[in-house]
Design a protein around this motif. Structure first.
Motif, PDB file in Angstrom:
ATOM      1  N   PHE A   1       0.849  -1.295   0.071  1.00  0.00           N
ATOM      2  CA  PHE A   1       0.182  -0.113   0.428  1.00  0.00           C
ATOM      3  C   PHE A   1       0.862   1.107   0.420  1.00  0.00           C
ATOM      4  O   PHE A   1       0.758   2.002  -0.520  1.00  0.00           O
ATOM      5  N   LYS A   2       2.314   1.605   1.224  1.00  0.00           N
ATOM      6  CA  LYS A   2       2.493   2.831   1.333  1.00  0.00           C
ATOM      7  C   LYS A   2       3.550   2.949  -0.069  1.00  0.00           C
ATOM      8  O   LYS A   2       3.534   3.759  -0.586  1.00  0.00           O
ATOM      9  N   TYR A   3       4.482   1.929  -0.640  1.00  0.00           N
ATOM     10  CA  TYR A   3       4.901   2.239  -1.829  1.00  0.00           C
ATOM     11  C   TYR A   3       4.893   2.073  -2.979  1.00  0.00           C
ATOM     12  O   TYR A   3       5.042   1.911  -4.259  1.00  0.00           O
ATOM     13  N   SER A   4       2.893   1.412  -3.153  1.00  0.00           N
ATOM     14  CA  SER A   4       2.390   1.448  -4.433  1.00  0.00           C
ATOM     15  C   SER A   4       2.222   2.494  -5.150  1.00  0.00           C
ATOM     16  O   SER A   4       0.819   3.035  -4.597  1.00  0.00           O
ATOM     17  N   LYS A   5       2.140   2.483  -6.114  1.00  0.00           N
ATOM     18  CA  LYS A   5       1.194   3.804  -6.817  1.00  0.00           C
ATOM     19  C   LYS A   5      -0.203   3.921  -7.195  1.00  0.00           C
ATOM     20  O   LYS A   5      -0.749   4.534  -6.741  1.00  0.00           O
ATOM     21  N   ASN A   6      -0.234   2.751  -7.672  1.00  0.00           N
ATOM     22  CA  ASN A   6      -1.990   1.668  -7.515  1.00  0.00           C
ATOM     23  C   ASN A   6      -2.519   0.840  -6.794  1.00  0.00           C
ATOM     24  O   ASN A   6      -2.525   0.157  -7.607  1.00  0.00           O
ATOM     25  N   PRO A   7      -2.345   1.289  -5.875  1.00  0.00           N
ATOM     26  CA  PRO A   7      -2.678  -0.656  -4.353  1.00  0.00           C
ATOM     27  C   PRO A   7      -4.038  -0.853  -4.569  1.00  0.00           C
ATOM     28  O   PRO A   7      -5.052   0.119  -5.525  1.00  0.00           O
ATOM     29  N   MET A   8      -4.585  -2.164  -5.186  1.00  0.00           N
ATOM     30  CA  MET A   8      -5.573  -2.712  -5.387  1.00  0.00           C
ATOM     31  C   MET A   8      -5.793  -3.316  -4.654  1.00  0.00           C
ATOM     32  O   MET A   8      -5.430  -3.932  -3.157  1.00  0.00           O
ATOM     33  N   VAL A   9      -7.221  -2.809  -3.171  1.00  0.00           N
ATOM     34  CA  VAL A   9      -7.466  -2.970  -2.299  1.00  0.00           C
ATOM     35  C   VAL A   9      -8.842  -2.743  -1.788  1.00  0.00           C
ATOM     36  O   VAL A   9      -9.442  -1.873  -2.480  1.00  0.00           O
ATOM     37  N   ILE A  10      -9.580  -3.233  -1.288  1.00  0.00           N
ATOM     38  CA  ILE A  10     -11.260  -3.338  -1.015  1.00  0.00           C
ATOM     39  C   ILE A  10     -11.630  -3.722   0.492  1.00  0.00           C
ATOM     40  O   ILE A  10     -11.306  -4.680   1.371  1.00  0.00           O
ATOM     41  N   ALA A  11     -11.002  -3.121   1.138  1.00  0.00           N
ATOM     42  CA  ALA A  11     -11.240  -3.085   3.126  1.00  0.00           C
ATOM     43  C   ALA A  11     -12.427  -2.529   3.400  1.00  0.00           C
ATOM     44  O   ALA A  11     -12.506  -1.220   3.198  1.00  0.00           O
ATOM     45  N   GLY A  12     -13.032  -3.222   4.378  1.00  0.00           N
ATOM     46  CA  GLY A  12     -14.303  -3.194   4.846  1.00  0.00           C
ATOM     47  C   GLY A  12     -14.276  -2.396   6.422  1.00  0.00           C
ATOM     48  O   GLY A  12     -14.880  -1.505   6.582  1.00  0.00           O
ATOM     49  N   THR A  13     -12.806  -2.134   6.527  1.00  0.00           N
ATOM     50  CA  THR A  13     -12.256  -1.876   7.947  1.00  0.00           C
ATOM     51  C   THR A  13     -12.121   0.543   7.440  1.00  0.00           C
ATOM     52  O   THR A  13     -11.548   0.097   7.904  1.00  0.00           O
ATOM     53  N   ASN A  14     -11.820   0.020   6.024  1.00  0.00           N
ATOM     54  CA  ASN A  14     -12.013   1.571   5.831  1.00  0.00           C
ATOM     55  C   ASN A  14     -12.618   1.878   4.543  1.00  0.00           C
ATOM     56  O   ASN A  14     -11.739   2.132   3.383  1.00  0.00           O
TER      57      ASN A  14
END
Length: 341
Positions: free
Chosen positions: A153-166
């Protein structure tokens, strides 16, 4: 369903929904972090939905409410039985006053600018996911998870994430797609896919982050990672894009290597077992190589070392488990969303 006190909607713009189940040890800290937001206090409300907890979650939420009722708008509900995360989220949204809905888990900590960063994204996007990092990681299990999160996440230009906690969305999207699916084990993932199918814009904001309590023992971490590996195949069936099959095919192939190498080792040559282990290590290392390089480029040598530990864990423990787990889930499918990440 009970609520201790209903407060009028007034100027509320943002509603924060916290689905909670047996969270007596963590909920207070989550609420404290939301109280400390730098967003105007009259512009947001907190909605806690206790999903039939068997501990003191409901009473702790009410204690917090009574102590800070003059500082912030907070509403507390409890349900008679545990019906799953999707059910709790649907209830929370349906009683909310804001046009922007944010969700956070009852064991996560939001930094002071969390609401502001999420709302800023919702000005241009319909659905938004932020990222997450481990909260005060102390042992090896927690630190190798945080190393993975930082590298992804921190150092990726386009992180792929689907986070229910955020997670955040416009309330109009919620009603347009029919809310959270209470019969799927991956409620947030399913929500995003259905929103995209309706033409709504989904964005990831890596500058919006929360800290979450991660699993501190090997067994619970293994269970979590097995659940997460269900999603690539589901994404393919939703969108019919071949690139979504790649993670599944890769992990499926890796999962076959160890049992095949054991069989060939028994029948032919025992060195085949060593070859199989070597292939697992090389394949997993190549999978995480970009993440590892990002850590080194940014002088994150400490977390780089823990990422190497995670790679060993994934290669020799997780990869061999994927195939039997998928078979198990075909025979015993899950039907409701879990409060566990």
């Amino acid at each position: 369903m009970r609520e201790k006190e209903i407060i009028g909607n007034t100027n509320v713009e943002v509603s924060i929904v916290i689905p909670a189940y047996n969270s007596e040890n963590t909920l207070w800290d989550t609420l404290n972090s939301l109280l400390a937001q730098n967003y105007p206090k009259d512009k947001y409300e907190i909605i806690v939905v206790d999903d039939g907890s068997t501990d003191s979650t409901y009473h702790i939420a009410n204690q917090f409410k009574m102590r800070y009722k003059n500082n912030i708008r907070i509403r507390v509900f409890t349900k008679n039985e545990n019906q799953g995360k999707g059910s709790a989220q649907n209830f929370g949204v349906n009683v909310s006053n804001g046009n922007y809905i944010l969700t956070i888990d009852s064991d996560s900590i939001a930094p002071p600018n969390w609401i502001q960063t999420m709302v800023s994204s919702l000005k241009t996007c319909d659905v938004v996911s932020g990222v997450y990092y481990a909260y005060n990681p102390s042992n090896i299990i927690e630190k190798m998870q945080n190393a993975l999160f930082i590298s992804k996440f921190k150092y990726s230009k386009n992180p792929m994430v689907i986070a229910g906690t955020n997670f955040g969305f416009k309330k109009s999207v919620f009603y347009e797609i029919g809310g959270f699916n209470e019969k799927t084990p991956s409620t947030t993932f399913d929500f995003v896919i259905r929103a995209k199918q309706k033409g709504f814009k989904f964005c990831v904001n890596k500058d919006s982050y929360v800290y979450t309590r991660v699993h501190n023992n090997l067994i619970s971490l293994i269970v979590q990672l097995l659940r997460w590996r269900e999603n690539p195949l589901k994404l393919y069936f939703y969108e019919r894009k071949i690139q979504h099959l790649v993670p599944f095919i890769f992990n499926f192939t890796m999962s076959l290597i160890l049992p095949l190498s054991i069989i060939f080792g028994i029948l032919h040559d025992t060195t085949m077992l060593l070859v199989g282990l070597l292939i697992l290590l090389i394949g997993t290392s190549l999978q995480h190589l970009p993440k590892f390089c990002r850590l080194l480029v940014n002088s994150e040598y400490y977390w780089g070392a823990y990422l190497l530990i995670y790679i060993l864990f994934e290669a020799f423990i997780m990869k061999p488990l994927y195939l039997p787990y998928w078979v198990y889930r075909i025979l015993r499918p899950r039907h409701t969303g879990s409060f566990r990440r």
